[in-house]
Design a protein around this motif. Sequence first.
Motif, PDB file in Angstrom:
ATOM      1  N   PRO A 125       3.720  -8.476  -2.355  1.00 51.89           N
ATOM      2  CA  PRO A 125       2.695  -9.178  -1.562  1.00 51.89           C
ATOM      3  C   PRO A 125       2.514  -8.587  -0.165  1.00 51.89           C
ATOM      4  O   PRO A 125       1.381  -8.399   0.293  1.00 51.89           O
ATOM      5  N   VAL A 126       3.614  -8.271   0.503  1.00 49.96           N
ATOM      6  CA  VAL A 126       3.525  -7.691   1.847  1.00 49.96           C
ATOM      7  C   VAL A 126       2.935  -6.287   1.778  1.00 49.96           C
ATOM      8  O   VAL A 126       2.065  -5.912   2.576  1.00 49.96           O
ATOM      9  N   ALA A 127       3.397  -5.505   0.820  1.00 48.90           N
ATOM     10  CA  ALA A 127       2.905  -4.136   0.684  1.00 48.90           C
ATOM     11  C   ALA A 127       1.418  -4.109   0.350  1.00 48.90           C
ATOM     12  O   ALA A 127       0.668  -3.287   0.889  1.00 48.90           O
ATOM     13  N   VAL A 128       0.983  -5.012  -0.517  1.00 51.87           N
ATOM     14  CA  VAL A 128      -0.435  -5.064  -0.880  1.00 51.87           C
ATOM     15  C   VAL A 128      -1.281  -5.484   0.310  1.00 51.87           C
ATOM     16  O   VAL A 128      -2.382  -4.945   0.517  1.00 51.87           O
ATOM     17  N   PHE A 129      -0.791  -6.411   1.128  1.00 50.41           N
ATOM     18  CA  PHE A 129      -1.524  -6.836   2.322  1.00 50.41           C
ATOM     19  C   PHE A 129      -1.708  -5.668   3.290  1.00 50.41           C
ATOM     20  O   PHE A 129      -2.810  -5.449   3.826  1.00 50.41           O
ATOM     21  N   ILE A 130      -0.646  -4.917   3.513  1.00 53.11           N
ATOM     22  CA  ILE A 130      -0.744  -3.743   4.396  1.00 53.11           C
ATOM     23  C   ILE A 130      -1.709  -2.713   3.806  1.00 53.11           C
ATOM     24  O   ILE A 130      -2.512  -2.105   4.522  1.00 53.11           O
ATOM     25  N   TYR A 131      -1.640  -2.557   2.496  1.00 57.79           N
ATOM     26  CA  TYR A 131      -2.536  -1.607   1.812  1.00 57.79           C
ATOM     27  C   TYR A 131      -3.992  -2.024   1.979  1.00 57.79           C
ATOM     28  O   TYR A 131      -4.868  -1.179   2.216  1.00 57.79           O
ATOM     29  N   ARG A 132      -4.280  -3.308   1.879  1.00 55.83           N
ATOM     30  CA  ARG A 132      -5.644  -3.793   2.037  1.00 55.83           C
ATOM     31  C   ARG A 132      -6.165  -3.517   3.449  1.00 55.83           C
ATOM     32  O   ARG A 132      -7.321  -3.109   3.621  1.00 55.83           O
ATOM     33  N   LEU A 133      -5.322  -3.739   4.448  1.00 53.30           N
ATOM     34  CA  LEU A 133      -5.728  -3.443   5.821  1.00 53.30           C
ATOM     35  C   LEU A 133      -6.009  -1.954   5.997  1.00 53.30           C
ATOM     36  O   LEU A 133      -6.984  -1.566   6.667  1.00 53.30           O
ATOM     37  N   ALA A 134      -5.169  -1.112   5.378  1.00 53.87           N
ATOM     38  CA  ALA A 134      -5.368   0.337   5.478  1.00 53.87           C
ATOM     39  C   ALA A 134      -6.676   0.758   4.811  1.00 53.87           C
ATOM     40  O   ALA A 134      -7.410   1.608   5.338  1.00 53.87           O
ATOM     41  N   VAL A 135      -6.983   0.154   3.658  1.00 52.55           N
ATOM     42  CA  VAL A 135      -8.232   0.485   2.962  1.00 52.55           C
ATOM     43  C   VAL A 135      -9.435   0.094   3.809  1.00 52.55           C
ATOM     44  O   VAL A 135     -10.393   0.870   3.960  1.00 52.55           O
ATOM     45  N   LEU A 136      -9.421  -1.102   4.389  1.00 49.69           N
ATOM     46  CA  LEU A 136     -10.530  -1.542   5.230  1.00 49.69           C
ATOM     47  C   LEU A 136     -10.681  -0.630   6.449  1.00 49.69           C
ATOM     48  O   LEU A 136     -11.806  -0.312   6.856  1.00 49.69           O
ATOM     49  N   ALA A 137      -9.555  -0.206   7.026  1.00 60.02           N
ATOM     50  CA  ALA A 137      -9.610   0.694   8.184  1.00 60.02           C
ATOM     51  C   ALA A 137     -10.220   2.034   7.799  1.00 60.02           C
ATOM     52  O   ALA A 137     -11.045   2.599   8.535  1.00 60.02           O
ATOM     53  N   MET A 138      -9.840   2.554   6.632  1.00 64.19           N
ATOM     54  CA  MET A 138     -10.369   3.845   6.196  1.00 64.19           C
ATOM     55  C   MET A 138     -11.860   3.755   5.901  1.00 64.19           C
ATOM     56  O   MET A 138     -12.617   4.698   6.175  1.00 64.19           O
ATOM     57  N   ILE A 139     -12.306   2.622   5.344  1.00 64.97           N
ATOM     58  CA  ILE A 139     -13.739   2.438   5.086  1.00 64.97           C
ATOM     59  C   ILE A 139     -14.520   2.428   6.398  1.00 64.97           C
ATOM     60  O   ILE A 139     -15.582   3.063   6.517  1.00 64.97           O
TER      61      ILE A 139
END
Length: 215
Positions: A125-139
């Motif tokens: 859950p924590v890793a996926v949350f960080i991953y989602r933030l990274a994806v939004l930042a890259m977009i």
Amino acid sequence: MNGIQRGLFSNEAGMGSAPNAAATASTRPDHPAAQGFIQMLGVFLDTLVICTATAAIIIMAGPELMAGDENNGIQLTQMALSSHVGEWGGMFIAVAILLFAFTSVIANYSYGESNIEYLAGRRAPVAVFIYRLAVLAMIMIGSVASLGAIWNFADLSMGMMAIINLVAILMLSPVAFSLFRDYEEQLKAGKEPVFDPSRFPKLVNKVDPKAWPKK
């Protein structure tokens, strides 16, 4: 070199991304080699058909279209198609790229999330949350960055993916060739190829028996 870079960006051959979707697909005949052939067909259609058609559209539009630094990237394709079919060609390309970009983001996000959940275990859950933030930042960064910077980053990241994946392919090649020989032998015997894990001792404990039909 530019053609290879853009071709890999388009078809993702050797990147290790498409197998995330291919591994979950159901094929007839029920054999892993069959899915491999389908993946090969996808690379052929993407590169030798779609990419070649795009290049042909641009070339037939004439050399004057390529004059000037402002005519590059997707704008060049839009202008080329518009010169052939009219103004609606540019709008068609814009809509097609919008759909392509949106589905690509969703697909690659799904690939990443499923892999992170598998690798992170209890911390998923924590890793996926960080991953989602990274994806939004890259977009967000990708939408405002220069075209040159985006291509340079894409080439670097794809090169890293290819190196890692090619090592994995070499390590898995004995299994792949064994499956291919099994597929060919069944075809030559006049049978519909069916995968039987019991014929591959190295895979017996690594294959979900529910995923393959019983003889």
